[in-house]
Every structure is written in structure tokens, then in C-alpha cells.
Enzyme design. Structure first.
Site, PDB file in Angstrom:
ATOM      1  N   ASP A  57      27.401  16.481  -7.831  1.00 18.07           N
ATOM      2  CA  ASP A  57      27.099  16.746  -9.232  1.00 18.07           C
ATOM      3  C   ASP A  57      26.759  18.241  -9.329  1.00 18.07           C
ATOM      4  O   ASP A  57      26.547  18.902  -8.310  1.00 18.07           O
ATOM      5  CB  ASP A  57      25.923  15.870  -9.662  1.00 18.07           C
ATOM      6  CG  ASP A  57      25.501  16.130 -11.087  1.00 18.07           C
ATOM      7  OD1 ASP A  57      26.383  16.226 -11.959  1.00 18.07           O
ATOM      8  OD2 ASP A  57      24.289  16.247 -11.337  1.00 18.07           O
TER       9      ASP A  57
ATOM     10  N   ASP B  72      21.817  13.838  -8.672  1.00 19.52           N
ATOM     11  CA  ASP B  72      20.377  13.740  -8.947  1.00 19.52           C
ATOM     12  C   ASP B  72      20.067  12.812 -10.119  1.00 19.52           C
ATOM     13  O   ASP B  72      18.965  12.854 -10.670  1.00 19.52           O
ATOM     14  CB  ASP B  72      19.793  15.131  -9.236  1.00 19.52           C
ATOM     15  CG  ASP B  72      20.274  15.697 -10.563  1.00 19.52           C
ATOM     16  OD1 ASP B  72      19.439  16.126 -11.372  1.00 19.52           O
ATOM     17  OD2 ASP B  72      21.504  15.701 -10.808  1.00 19.52           O
TER      18      ASP B  72
ATOM     19  N   ASP C 139      24.646  20.272 -12.310  1.00 20.55           N
ATOM     20  CA  ASP C 139      23.296  20.602 -12.775  1.00 20.55           C
ATOM     21  C   ASP C 139      22.265  19.708 -12.097  1.00 20.55           C
ATOM     22  O   ASP C 139      22.373  18.480 -12.123  1.00 20.55           O
ATOM     23  CB  ASP C 139      23.204  20.405 -14.283  1.00 20.55           C
ATOM     24  CG  ASP C 139      24.196  21.275 -15.044  1.00 20.55           C
ATOM     25  OD1 ASP C 139      23.785  22.337 -15.518  1.00 20.55           O
ATOM     26  OD2 ASP C 139      25.376  20.876 -15.140  1.00 20.55           O
TER      27      ASP C 139
END
Length: 219
Positions: free
Chosen positions: A11, A170, A13
């Protein structure tokens, strides 16, 4: 833990880059433009992984069901577009992690829900991404995460089977997407997780507190 892996997908960000300062500033500008007091970055940071929805929710207490959400979201996008590389940084340990991945003759890539409108100029501006084998945005495939389509698109572009890839993210939707794509999954517990979030509850194959812990999982 993971065997016969050929690629590591991430991922963006909250996993590779800390974009919270620019995302928060874009939303906070909307408040100050309206004569409202500025909010501290600590308010925005835990919501950075949720993009416009998280930022507008924190700045104005509204969600996608609000009648003005669409227009406010576009204003937020324009603010963010004008500043998205000003204060965004790469998380500590990520450059070394990428170097070690490449030294092991593995390939790596990015799968984000961020629209290509932002992903493409952002990754071009940061030299780290020059070695990425694939960059998949939120509007690249037919559906964004948590649907597996973006991850399957990344594997296809890398000419690999999904089970030859692991996905690191995250947010719970990252793990849901990775599992649905039949990839190994790793929860990154160093990103934007608030104190109330337990990444171990997401069902990932592994959880890491620091980027370089990922290397210990690659056989």
C-alpha cells in the site's frame, strides 16, 4: 514464513510514505478559508489512511452521505493536489527495505486506493519509486480495495501468479484484499493506526512493527 515469493506489493499512504502532513494541511486549509480555527495535525493523522473521507470527517464532522460532501471532496482534492509533495516523506527504514528486496532479486510494486490523478505525479516526484515494477491506483482496476482486482492487476503486470506475491498494508481493507487475491498478507503496524485499532485482528498472515521486520518473513 513466506516461501517461493517473487514480489512484494505495498500500500502507499501509511505503509511506504507518510503523507499525513500534506493531507491534513489540505483539509485544514478548508477550515481556515472558512474562518474556522486550525486543528492540530494530531487530529488528522490517525485518519490519513481514509483519504478524503477521513480528512473531511475530521475537519467538518461529515461523511459521504452529507449533501455537500462531493463538492467539499473536490475542494479537498484541489488543495491536496497543489501541495502533495511539500511535507510528505518516506517512512524510516523503507529505502533500506526496498534495497534489500532488490538485492534478493525480487520485484516490488504499489497498490493503492489513491486515484491516479495523485499517485502518478507523486510517485514520479519521489525517486524511491523509480525501481517499482508496477504502480496500481485506486481507479486502475474495475474495483478498488478491499476488492482483490487491483492486486490481481499488479500480479498480472509483473507476470506472476498471485500466490507468488505478498501484500503489505496498514489498513484492514488491505488485508481483506490480499487474502481475497490469494496472496500472503502483512499488516504494517507503524502507519496511521490509532490506539483503538488492533491490526492482529485483521487476519493477516503476519504483523510488523518496523519495515525491516518484513525481511525476516521472506525465506
Amino acid at each position: 514464513m513466506f516461501h517461493d515469493i517473487r514480489a512484494v506489493l505495498f500500500d502507499l499512504d501509511g505503509t511506504l510514505i507518510d503523507s499525513a502532513p500534506d493531507l491534513g494541511a489540505a483539509a485544514d486549509q478548508m477550515r481556515t478559508d472558512r474562518g474556522l480555527p486550525s486543528l492540530p495535525m494530531a487530529r488528522y493523522r490517525p485518519m490519513a489512511g481514509a483519504g478524503a473521507r477521513g480528512m473531511l470527517g475530521e475537519a467538518f464532522g461529515i461523511g459521504p452521505e452529507h449533501p455537500e460532501f462531493a463538492s467539499l471532496r473536490e475542494e479537498f482534492f484541489e488543495n491536496y493536489e497543489s501541495r502533495m509533495t511539500q511535507r510528505t516523506t518516506i517512512f524510516e527504514g523503507i529505502p533500506d527495505l526496498i534495497d534489500h528486496i532488490l538485492q534478493r532479486n525480487l520485484v516490488w510494486g504499489v497498490v493503492t486506493n489513491k486515484a491516479a490523478r495523485f499517485t502518478e505525479p507523486l510517485t514520479r516526484a519521489i525517486s524511491l519509486f523509480a525501481t517499482a515494477g508496477a504502480v496500481i491506483s485506486g481507479d486502475t482496476a474495475s474495483h478498488p480495495k478491499p476488492h482483490p482486482a487491483p492486486l490481481l492487476e499488479a500480479a498480472s503486470r509483473l507476470q506472476l501468479r498471485p500466490e507468488q506475491c505478498i501484500y503489505v498494508g496498514d489498513d484492514e481493507r488491505d488485508i481483506v484484499a490480499g487474502l481475497a487475491a490469494n496472496m500472503g498478507t502483512v499488516a504494517a503496524a507503524y502507519g496511521y493506526l490509532g490506539a483503538k485499532v488492533d491490526p492482529k485482528a485483521w487476519g493477516a498472515h503476519a504483523t510488523i512493527k518496523y519495515p525491516k521486520e518484513l525481511l525476516q518473513l521472506l525465506a
